[in-house]
Design a protein around this motif. Structure first.
Motif, PDB file in Angstrom:
ATOM      1  N   LYS A  69       0.841  -1.194   0.000  1.00 38.31           N
ATOM      2  CA  LYS A  69       0.000   0.000   0.000  1.00 38.31           C
ATOM      3  C   LYS A  69       0.880   1.249   0.000  1.00 38.31           C
ATOM      4  O   LYS A  69       0.579   2.239  -0.687  1.00 38.31           O
ATOM      5  CB  LYS A  69      -0.933   0.013   1.208  1.00 38.31           C
ATOM      6  CG  LYS A  69      -2.084  -0.946   1.081  1.00 38.31           C
ATOM      7  CD  LYS A  69      -2.990  -0.872   2.305  1.00 38.31           C
ATOM      8  CE  LYS A  69      -4.115  -1.877   2.214  1.00 38.31           C
ATOM      9  NZ  LYS A  69      -4.982  -1.824   3.393  1.00 38.31           N
ATOM     10  N   LYS A  70       1.952   1.206   0.771  1.00 40.06           N
ATOM     11  CA  LYS A  70       2.880   2.359   0.784  1.00 40.06           C
ATOM     12  C   LYS A  70       3.517   2.552  -0.592  1.00 40.06           C
ATOM     13  O   LYS A  70       3.630   3.680  -1.085  1.00 40.06           O
ATOM     14  CB  LYS A  70       3.973   2.154   1.836  1.00 40.06           C
ATOM     15  CG  LYS A  70       3.519   2.336   3.248  1.00 40.06           C
ATOM     16  CD  LYS A  70       4.685   2.113   4.222  1.00 40.06           C
ATOM     17  CE  LYS A  70       4.242   2.226   5.653  1.00 40.06           C
ATOM     18  NZ  LYS A  70       5.334   1.928   6.595  1.00 40.06           N
ATOM     19  N   GLN A  71       3.917   1.463  -1.215  1.00 46.26           N
ATOM     20  CA  GLN A  71       4.532   1.554  -2.536  1.00 46.26           C
ATOM     21  C   GLN A  71       3.525   2.082  -3.556  1.00 46.26           C
ATOM     22  O   GLN A  71       3.866   2.906  -4.413  1.00 46.26           O
ATOM     23  CB  GLN A  71       5.067   0.187  -2.971  1.00 46.26           C
ATOM     24  CG  GLN A  71       6.310  -0.252  -2.233  1.00 46.26           C
ATOM     25  CD  GLN A  71       6.762  -1.660  -2.630  1.00 46.26           C
ATOM     26  OE1 GLN A  71       6.144  -2.295  -3.484  1.00 46.26           O
ATOM     27  NE2 GLN A  71       7.846  -2.115  -2.002  1.00 46.26           N
ATOM     28  N   ILE A  72       2.283   1.585  -3.453  1.00 47.67           N
ATOM     29  CA  ILE A  72       1.239   2.064  -4.370  1.00 47.67           C
ATOM     30  C   ILE A  72       1.011   3.551  -4.158  1.00 47.67           C
ATOM     31  O   ILE A  72       0.888   4.338  -5.115  1.00 47.67           O
ATOM     32  CB  ILE A  72      -0.058   1.264  -4.197  1.00 47.67           C
ATOM     33  CG1 ILE A  72       0.133  -0.163  -4.715  1.00 47.67           C
ATOM     34  CG2 ILE A  72      -1.228   1.947  -4.888  1.00 47.67           C
ATOM     35  CD1 ILE A  72      -1.029  -1.096  -4.417  1.00 47.67           C
ATOM     36  N   ALA A  73       0.964   3.951  -2.873  1.00 49.84           N
ATOM     37  CA  ALA A  73       0.750   5.369  -2.570  1.00 49.84           C
ATOM     38  C   ALA A  73       1.907   6.199  -3.117  1.00 49.84           C
ATOM     39  O   ALA A  73       1.690   7.280  -3.676  1.00 49.84           O
ATOM     40  CB  ALA A  73       0.600   5.571  -1.071  1.00 49.84           C
ATOM     41  N   GLN A  74       3.140   5.695  -2.974  1.00 48.11           N
ATOM     42  CA  GLN A  74       4.285   6.419  -3.504  1.00 48.11           C
ATOM     43  C   GLN A  74       4.227   6.481  -5.026  1.00 48.11           C
ATOM     44  O   GLN A  74       4.538   7.517  -5.631  1.00 48.11           O
ATOM     45  CB  GLN A  74       5.602   5.760  -3.071  1.00 48.11           C
ATOM     46  CG  GLN A  74       5.967   6.012  -1.636  1.00 48.11           C
ATOM     47  CD  GLN A  74       7.244   5.270  -1.249  1.00 48.11           C
ATOM     48  OE1 GLN A  74       7.751   4.456  -2.004  1.00 48.11           O
ATOM     49  NE2 GLN A  74       7.739   5.590  -0.056  1.00 48.11           N
ATOM     50  N   LEU A  75       3.851   5.386  -5.663  1.00 43.04           N
ATOM     51  CA  LEU A  75       3.744   5.381  -7.117  1.00 43.04           C
ATOM     52  C   LEU A  75       2.667   6.348  -7.581  1.00 43.04           C
ATOM     53  O   LEU A  75       2.844   7.067  -8.568  1.00 43.04           O
ATOM     54  CB  LEU A  75       3.455   3.968  -7.635  1.00 43.04           C
ATOM     55  CG  LEU A  75       4.629   2.994  -7.576  1.00 43.04           C
ATOM     56  CD1 LEU A  75       4.161   1.596  -7.986  1.00 43.04           C
ATOM     57  CD2 LEU A  75       5.744   3.454  -8.504  1.00 43.04           C
TER      58      LEU A  75
END
Length: 160
Positions: free
Chosen positions: A139-145
């Motif tokens: 979820k953090k990676q998706i949010a960063q992307l």
């Protein structure tokens, strides 16, 4: 026949001599009563001891079983009823000992089952926690992307 003579013969005897046979009989009767009493007391004590000794042994054995000594047995020979009671106690003690052993085995088996279940649940919990951590990271990676993608879109848009 002579008839009744007009005279009488009187003999004087001292009192102690007159009552001597009666005193002998009284002494003999007292001796018999005392002997009978002592014999009755001795017989009573013998019978009471014969009855109470096995009952005390049974009481002591019951106390031992109550304290967890299930292998306790008693050996009583004598009165039929008390011997039957002792045999019944021994049978009960044998069954109680076997029941206790069976119960200990069941507890050990259940404890092993519970240990296995706890281990399985612990592994499942670790797996789920690991997945949850991976989901949070994703979820953090998706949010960063998304943020990176949104920042890149706003950089490409002409400013007004």
């Amino acid at each position: 026949p002579l008839g009744t003579p007009p005279w009488a013969v009187v003999i004087e005897v001292p009192v102690y001599k007159a009552y001597a046979p009666l005193a002998e009989y009284a002494g003999l009767a007292l001796l018999i009563v005392i002997s009978t009493f002592l014999l009755a007391v001795a017989a009573g004590m013998y019978i009471a001891n014969k009855i109470t000794t096995p009952i005390k042994a049974l009481r002591d054995a019951v106390q031992k079983v109550a304290n967890g000594e299930f292998q306790t047995r008693i050996e009583i020979n004598g009165e039929r009823e008390i011997e039957e009671l002792a045999n019944g106690f021994n049978g009960m003690s044998i069954k109680l000992e076997q029941s206790y052993k069976d119960l200990e085995q069941k507890v050990a088996d259940r404890t092993a089952e519970l240990d296995n279940k706890i281990e399985e649940l612990s592994q499942m919990n670790n797996l789920m926690i690991g997945r949850e951590i991976k989901m949070i990271d994703l979820k953090k990676q998706i949010a960063q992307l998304e943020k990176t993608h949104n920042d890149g879109d706003s950089a490409q848009q002409p400013s007004l």
